[in-house]
Write a protein that holds these residues in place. Structure first.
Motif, PDB file in Angstrom:
ATOM      1  N   ALA A   3      24.916  49.450  40.430  1.00  0.00           N
ATOM      2  CA  ALA A   3      23.942  48.122  41.575  1.00  0.00           C
ATOM      3  C   ALA A   3      22.901  47.332  41.671  1.00  0.00           C
ATOM      4  O   ALA A   3      22.456  47.883  42.440  1.00  0.00           O
ATOM      5  N   LEU A   4      22.664  46.730  41.060  1.00  0.00           N
ATOM      6  CA  LEU A   4      21.653  45.681  40.500  1.00  0.00           C
ATOM      7  C   LEU A   4      22.179  44.367  41.533  1.00  0.00           C
ATOM      8  O   LEU A   4      23.050  43.907  41.258  1.00  0.00           O
ATOM      9  N   ASP A   5      21.246  44.374  41.130  1.00  0.00           N
ATOM     10  CA  ASP A   5      20.795  42.309  42.386  1.00  0.00           C
ATOM     11  C   ASP A   5      21.491  41.765  43.485  1.00  0.00           C
ATOM     12  O   ASP A   5      21.919  42.997  44.903  1.00  0.00           O
ATOM     13  N   ALA A   6      22.835  41.363  43.731  1.00  0.00           N
ATOM     14  CA  ALA A   6      24.332  41.122  44.739  1.00  0.00           C
ATOM     15  C   ALA A   6      24.355  42.725  45.359  1.00  0.00           C
ATOM     16  O   ALA A   6      25.098  42.989  45.746  1.00  0.00           O
ATOM     17  N   ALA A   7      25.244  43.259  44.147  1.00  0.00           N
ATOM     18  CA  ALA A   7      25.772  44.125  43.794  1.00  0.00           C
ATOM     19  C   ALA A   7      25.321  45.392  45.295  1.00  0.00           C
ATOM     20  O   ALA A   7      25.378  46.064  45.541  1.00  0.00           O
ATOM     21  N   SER A   8      23.626  45.458  44.360  1.00  0.00           N
ATOM     22  CA  SER A   8      22.931  46.685  45.758  1.00  0.00           C
ATOM     23  C   SER A   8      22.714  46.370  47.035  1.00  0.00           C
ATOM     24  O   SER A   8      23.050  46.959  47.377  1.00  0.00           O
ATOM     25  N   GLU A  28      33.657  52.340  43.974  1.00  0.00           N
ATOM     26  CA  GLU A  28      32.921  52.266  42.578  1.00  0.00           C
ATOM     27  C   GLU A  28      31.637  50.984  41.866  1.00  0.00           C
ATOM     28  O   GLU A  28      32.840  50.073  41.699  1.00  0.00           O
ATOM     29  N   ILE A  29      31.094  50.889  41.964  1.00  0.00           N
ATOM     30  CA  ILE A  29      30.075  49.767  41.590  1.00  0.00           C
ATOM     31  C   ILE A  29      30.030  49.746  40.368  1.00  0.00           C
ATOM     32  O   ILE A  29      28.830  51.307  39.979  1.00  0.00           O
ATOM     33  N   ASN A  30      30.079  48.961  39.744  1.00  0.00           N
ATOM     34  CA  ASN A  30      29.449  49.016  38.130  1.00  0.00           C
ATOM     35  C   ASN A  30      29.140  47.588  38.023  1.00  0.00           C
ATOM     36  O   ASN A  30      29.505  46.878  36.999  1.00  0.00           O
ATOM     37  N   SER A  31      27.858  47.331  38.576  1.00  0.00           N
ATOM     38  CA  SER A  31      27.557  45.769  38.408  1.00  0.00           C
ATOM     39  C   SER A  31      26.248  45.412  38.120  1.00  0.00           C
ATOM     40  O   SER A  31      25.139  46.032  38.357  1.00  0.00           O
ATOM     41  N   THR A  32      26.131  44.864  37.186  1.00  0.00           N
ATOM     42  CA  THR A  32      24.024  44.586  37.169  1.00  0.00           C
ATOM     43  C   THR A  32      23.934  43.152  37.689  1.00  0.00           C
ATOM     44  O   THR A  32      22.290  42.136  37.232  1.00  0.00           O
ATOM     45  N   ASP A  33      25.041  42.110  38.454  1.00  0.00           N
ATOM     46  CA  ASP A  33      24.774  41.062  38.587  1.00  0.00           C
ATOM     47  C   ASP A  33      25.556  40.445  39.692  1.00  0.00           C
ATOM     48  O   ASP A  33      26.601  41.558  40.038  1.00  0.00           O
ATOM     49  N   GLY A  34      25.555  39.349  40.088  1.00  0.00           N
ATOM     50  CA  GLY A  34      26.550  38.678  41.481  1.00  0.00           C
ATOM     51  C   GLY A  34      26.452  37.816  41.983  1.00  0.00           C
ATOM     52  O   GLY A  34      24.963  37.397  41.325  1.00  0.00           O
ATOM     53  N   LEU A  35      26.922  36.879  42.242  1.00  0.00           N
ATOM     54  CA  LEU A  35      26.637  36.275  42.734  1.00  0.00           C
ATOM     55  C   LEU A  35      26.568  36.162  44.835  1.00  0.00           C
ATOM     56  O   LEU A  35      27.300  36.663  44.905  1.00  0.00           O
ATOM     57  N   VAL A  36      25.452  35.499  45.017  1.00  0.00           N
ATOM     58  CA  VAL A  36      26.201  35.535  46.753  1.00  0.00           C
ATOM     59  C   VAL A  36      26.719  35.763  47.738  1.00  0.00           C
ATOM     60  O   VAL A  36      27.640  36.113  48.136  1.00  0.00           O
ATOM     61  N   ILE A  37      27.391  34.660  47.457  1.00  0.00           N
ATOM     62  CA  ILE A  37      28.849  34.675  48.114  1.00  0.00           C
ATOM     63  C   ILE A  37      29.920  34.954  47.615  1.00  0.00           C
ATOM     64  O   ILE A  37      30.746  35.440  48.753  1.00  0.00           O
ATOM     65  N   GLU A  38      30.240  35.676  46.515  1.00  0.00           N
ATOM     66  CA  GLU A  38      31.233  36.912  46.003  1.00  0.00           C
ATOM     67  C   GLU A  38      30.620  38.383  46.872  1.00  0.00           C
ATOM     68  O   GLU A  38      31.538  38.693  47.581  1.00  0.00           O
ATOM     69  N   ARG A  39      28.732  38.879  46.700  1.00  0.00           N
ATOM     70  CA  ARG A  39      28.852  39.400  47.560  1.00  0.00           C
ATOM     71  C   ARG A  39      29.183  38.983  49.345  1.00  0.00           C
ATOM     72  O   ARG A  39      29.548  40.345  49.529  1.00  0.00           O
ATOM     73  N   ASN A  40      28.541  38.367  49.466  1.00  0.00           N
ATOM     74  CA  ASN A  40      28.840  38.291  51.177  1.00  0.00           C
ATOM     75  C   ASN A  40      30.719  38.288  51.746  1.00  0.00           C
ATOM     76  O   ASN A  40      30.514  38.935  52.486  1.00  0.00           O
ATOM     77  N   LYS A  41      31.723  37.705  50.634  1.00  0.00           N
ATOM     78  CA  LYS A  41      32.999  37.888  50.480  1.00  0.00           C
ATOM     79  C   LYS A  41      33.273  39.199  50.733  1.00  0.00           C
ATOM     80  O   LYS A  41      34.215  39.820  51.838  1.00  0.00           O
TER      81      LYS A  41
END
Length: 85
Positions: free
Chosen positions: A41-46, A7-20
């Motif tokens: 699920a926006l930005d990195a979360a998408s 369940e994703i509810n994120s409008t941002d995010g860091l690329v390094i965390e997205r990669n993990k």
């Protein structure tokens, strides 16, 4: 069939965390069917949602706006593409 629902509810995010997170999805996708259930699920979360085997959109979902940015040889930042869908 084993299913994991993210369940994703994120409008941002860091690329390094997205990669993990994407690495974990890739690691377990042979063992589980991994389903994204995004509210936002926006930005990195998408890209996390797009890494999943399936996307089951919530009625209020917003998915997209992953933007690729690069610096040119003059160190000027350029947006190559970005789109919300």
């Amino acid at each position: 069939v084993k299913i994991v629902v993210l369940e994703i509810n994120s409008t941002d995010g860091l690329v390094i965390e997205r990669n993990k997170i994407c690495d974990v999805i890739q690691k377990y996708r042979a063992e589980f069917n991994i389903v994204a259930y995004p509210h936002a699920a926006l930005d990195a979360a998408s890209t996390v949602a797009m890494t999943c085997d399936e996307i089951l959109a919530a009625p209020d979902s917003k998915v997209g706006d992953a933007i690729v940015v690069e610096k040119n040889m003059h160190q000027q930042t350029q947006v190559l593409f970005g789109r919300t869908f």
